[in-house]
Write a protein that holds these residues in place. Structure first.
Motif, mmCIF file in Angstrom:
data_model
loop_
_atom_site.group_PDB
_atom_site.id
_atom_site.type_symbol
_atom_site.label_atom_id
_atom_site.label_comp_id
_atom_site.label_asym_id
_atom_site.label_seq_id
_atom_site.Cartn_x
_atom_site.Cartn_y
_atom_site.Cartn_z
ATOM 1 N N LEU A 1 -2.021 -2.017 -6.479
ATOM 2 C CA LEU A 1 -3.723 -2.015 -6.210
ATOM 3 C C LEU A 1 -4.290 -1.525 -7.487
ATOM 4 C CD1 LEU A 1 -2.390 1.236 -3.388
ATOM 5 C CD2 LEU A 1 -3.545 -0.935 -3.150
ATOM 6 N N THR A 2 -4.303 -1.345 -8.705
ATOM 7 C CA THR A 2 -5.240 -1.166 -9.188
ATOM 8 C C THR A 2 -5.293 -2.922 -9.711
ATOM 9 O OG1 THR A 2 -4.495 0.962 -10.389
ATOM 10 C CG2 THR A 2 -5.536 -0.526 -11.629
ATOM 11 N N ASP A 3 -4.163 -3.100 -9.845
ATOM 12 C CA ASP A 3 -3.987 -4.838 -10.486
ATOM 13 C C ASP A 3 -5.179 -5.875 -9.494
ATOM 14 O OD1 ASP A 3 -3.331 -6.827 -11.870
ATOM 15 O OD2 ASP A 3 -2.248 -7.931 -10.828
ATOM 16 N N ALA A 4 -4.469 -5.626 -8.273
ATOM 17 C CA ALA A 4 -5.313 -6.778 -7.095
ATOM 18 C C ALA A 4 -7.389 -5.940 -7.702
ATOM 19 C CB ALA A 4 -5.022 -5.619 -5.787
ATOM 20 N N VAL B 1 0.332 -1.600 0.045
ATOM 21 C CA VAL B 1 0.154 -0.449 -0.184
ATOM 22 C C VAL B 1 1.288 1.016 -0.048
ATOM 23 C CG1 VAL B 1 -1.440 -1.152 1.489
ATOM 24 C CG2 VAL B 1 -0.086 0.063 2.654
ATOM 25 N N GLN B 2 2.374 0.651 0.077
ATOM 26 C CA GLN B 2 2.973 2.233 -0.117
ATOM 27 C C GLN B 2 4.210 1.864 -0.918
ATOM 28 O OE1 GLN B 2 3.958 3.801 3.331
ATOM 29 N NE2 GLN B 2 5.427 5.593 2.910
ATOM 30 N N GLY B 3 5.065 3.061 -1.674
ATOM 31 C CA GLY B 3 6.101 2.555 -2.556
ATOM 32 C C GLY B 3 5.666 2.936 -3.762
ATOM 33 N N ALA B 4 7.193 2.999 -5.050
ATOM 34 C CA ALA B 4 6.945 3.009 -5.904
ATOM 35 C C ALA B 4 5.528 2.675 -7.026
ATOM 36 C CB ALA B 4 8.235 3.726 -6.681
ATOM 37 N N ASP B 5 5.797 1.490 -6.568
ATOM 38 C CA ASP B 5 4.476 0.240 -8.071
ATOM 39 C C ASP B 5 3.383 0.341 -7.602
ATOM 40 O OD1 ASP B 5 6.377 -0.898 -6.077
ATOM 41 O OD2 ASP B 5 5.647 -2.957 -7.402
ATOM 42 N N SER C 1 -0.689 6.555 -3.101
ATOM 43 C CA SER C 1 -0.739 5.480 -3.920
ATOM 44 C C SER C 1 -1.798 5.513 -4.801
ATOM 45 C CB SER C 1 -0.332 4.085 -3.554
ATOM 46 O OG SER C 1 1.293 4.019 -3.307
ATOM 47 N N PHE C 2 -2.968 6.119 -3.297
ATOM 48 C CA PHE C 2 -4.244 5.654 -3.292
ATOM 49 C C PHE C 2 -4.338 7.272 -4.465
ATOM 50 C CE2 PHE C 2 -3.216 3.297 0.009
ATOM 51 C CZ PHE C 2 -4.145 2.319 -0.267
ATOM 52 N N ASN C 3 -4.592 7.680 -4.833
ATOM 53 C CA ASN C 3 -4.232 8.881 -5.978
ATOM 54 C C ASN C 3 -4.073 9.284 -7.489
ATOM 55 O OD1 ASN C 3 -5.590 10.335 -3.185
ATOM 56 N ND2 ASN C 3 -3.056 11.474 -2.902
ATOM 57 N N ASP C 4 -4.508 7.404 -7.935
ATOM 58 C CA ASP C 4 -4.164 7.374 -9.643
ATOM 59 C C ASP C 4 -5.391 7.197 -9.917
ATOM 60 O OD1 ASP C 4 -1.570 5.863 -10.800
ATOM 61 O OD2 ASP C 4 -4.023 4.681 -11.276
ATOM 62 N N GLU C 5 -5.449 7.399 -10.924
ATOM 63 C CA GLU C 5 -6.347 7.507 -11.990
ATOM 64 C C GLU C 5 -6.478 5.934 -12.568
ATOM 65 O OE1 GLU C 5 -7.622 9.388 -16.618
ATOM 66 O OE2 GLU C 5 -5.775 10.223 -15.404
#
Length: 463
Positions: A199-202, A190-194, A232-236
């Motif tokens: 998260l999207t894939d999950a 839930v944190q980090g570059a990827d 990471s939770f602010n991803d389109e």
């Protein structure tokens, strides 16, 4: 240069004969100072710490922005404050986009704040706001698109890190509130570059396997942190995956004051991971408490049902009769019904005979006299034949007269009396000498034969 008084200056002349500087009122001075400040200092970003924060009932925010050696009063009007993506608190380091101004009524130097963002997060916060505005304009956050959670889910999907404290909080809460609820964990950082991509894939994987895994809702959780920790939770792509998930989604990311794009894209936002667990188990938890009252209600309902059936049984037993008695009563009823039927049929036959006699008499009165009718028809036929012969004779006489007139007036009869018909070379009948020229060939029709003549002269009638 002549002295020009400021707006609001006292127009009364000075007692001296010399022209003195105009005297300003306090209102004019403050207005002049405000206009000068606003004209000289553009809209700018100012950093500091929030203190003395007050939220008025009207929705306006009043606070002080300070640093180690100075402070300035700030006002943020309701239409701006309601657009904030976080809840300002005393002691929070922020950056305020403000216009330097002066409150004329008290002469207070202050800032009119247009926007506020956490200090040091200017670029991230602006990126967050741009993405939020873009997705909102597309309708991704519309309330009409939000789905309701199932009241009694049998299994839920949980997306979080296996090492996160949020996972323990969720498991403890669900064990306390709905221990029968099955949980399918989709582990992901839930944190980090990827983290955003994973998260999207999950989310997509959970959506595709929802039927196979038996989950009826999906819970996305993470503990609190800074804006960078939660980025990471602010991803389109994650927002779109949440919106298109095949089951309803609850977002429980951060603390109550933390807001992410995932919160807006989810069907329901929880203030904390524990709050997300409480929301998804709310139906089961409420049912456990309702069950205590349902037992006595069910018992009372059964009791009332048994009492009603007992009364019905008592009434039925009173109506029980021995079969022999029922047969005797049925036989008596049958005999009475046969007698009534026989009397009814006799009355019906009598009424039918009476009606038939009445109709026969009526028909006899209405029967026509055919002999007189035949005589009248014969007389009318004779008169018709006589009238027809007379009419035909009269019409034949008229026809013979008209034929004689027609023959008398016909062209041949006219020619026989010595007249002639002249035609030009084209066969047109000539009615005037002016219709031909001299030397023209004219054909003359007589009663017997035709003549072709040439015009040598034309004798026209005098005008």
């Amino acid at each position: 240069m002549p002295n020009t008084p400021f707006p609001g200056a006292d127009p009364r002349p000075a007692p001296s004969t010399m022209q003195l500087a105009p005297i300003l009122t306090v209102s004019a001075l403050n207005r002049l100072a405000r206009e000068t400040l606003e004209a000289a200092l553009p809209l700018m970003w100012i950093g500091g710490e929030i203190s003395n924060l007050t939220r008025a009932a009207s929705g306006h925010l009043y606070f002080t922005l300070k640093d180690g050696s100075a402070q300035v009063r700030c006002t943020m009007w309701r239409n701006r404050a309601q657009l904030l993506a976080f809840r300002p608190q005393n002691g929070m380091q922020v950056e305020a986009r403000a216009l330097v101004t002066l409150y004329e009524a008290r002469g207070d130097f202050q800032l009119s704040v247009e926007a506020v963002r956490p200090a040091g997060m200017g670029d991230l916060f602006e990126a967050f706001k741009r993405l939020k505005d873009k997705l909102a304009a597309e309708g991704l956050f519309d309330a009409e698109a939000k789905r309701a959670l199932p009241r009694f889910p049998r299994a839920i999907g949980l997306i979080t890190s296996p090492a996160a404290a949020a996972l323990r909080d969720v498991l403890v809460t669900l064990e306390r509130r709905a221990p029968q609820l099955s949980i399918v964990l989709y582990p992901v950082p839930v944190q980090g570059a990827d983290a955003a991509a994973r998260l999207t894939d999950a989310v997509r994987r959970a959506s595709a396997r929802a039927h196979q895994d038996g989950i009826e809702a999906l819970v996305l959780v993470r503990g609190g942190g800074s804006l960078e920790d939660l980025w990471s939770f602010n991803d389109e792509a994650l927002a779109r995956a949440l919106r298109h998930c095949s089951v309803p989604v609850i977002s429980g990311v951060g603390h109550e004051t933390d807001f992410t794009i995932a919160d807006f894209a989810a069907d329901l936002r929880a203030p904390t991971p524990t709050g997300a667990a409480e929301l998804v188990s709310a139906g089961w938890y409420a049912a456990r408490h309702e069950l205590a009252s349902l037992g006595p209600q069910l018992e009372r309902s059964f009791q009332r049902r048994l009492e009603a059936l007992a009364q019905r049984l008592d009434r039925a037993s009173l109506r029980l009769v021995h079969p022999r008695a029922r047969l005797r009563q049925a036989r008596a009823d049958l005999d009475a019904s046969g007698s009534r039927l026989q009397r009814a049929m006799q009355r019906q036959l009598e009424r039918a005979h009476l009606r038939q006699a009445t109709l026969d008499a009526h028909i006899a009165r209405l029967r026509p006299d055919l002999g007189a009718a035949r005589l009248r028809v014969s007389e009318l036929g004779r008169r018709l034949q006589q009238a027809s012969v007379a009419h035909i004779s009269q019409r034949q006489l008229q026809l013979d007269t008209l034929a004689a007139h027609l023959q008398h007036l016909g062209p041949d009869a006219v020619l026989a009396r010595g007249y002639a018909i002249a035609r030009d070379a084209h066969g047109r009948v000539l009615r005037s000498a002016a219709e031909v020229t001299t030397e023209a060939v004219v054909e003359v029709q007589l009663a017997a034969g035709r003549l072709q003549t040439q015009v040598t002269a034309r004798l026209l009638p005098e005008a």
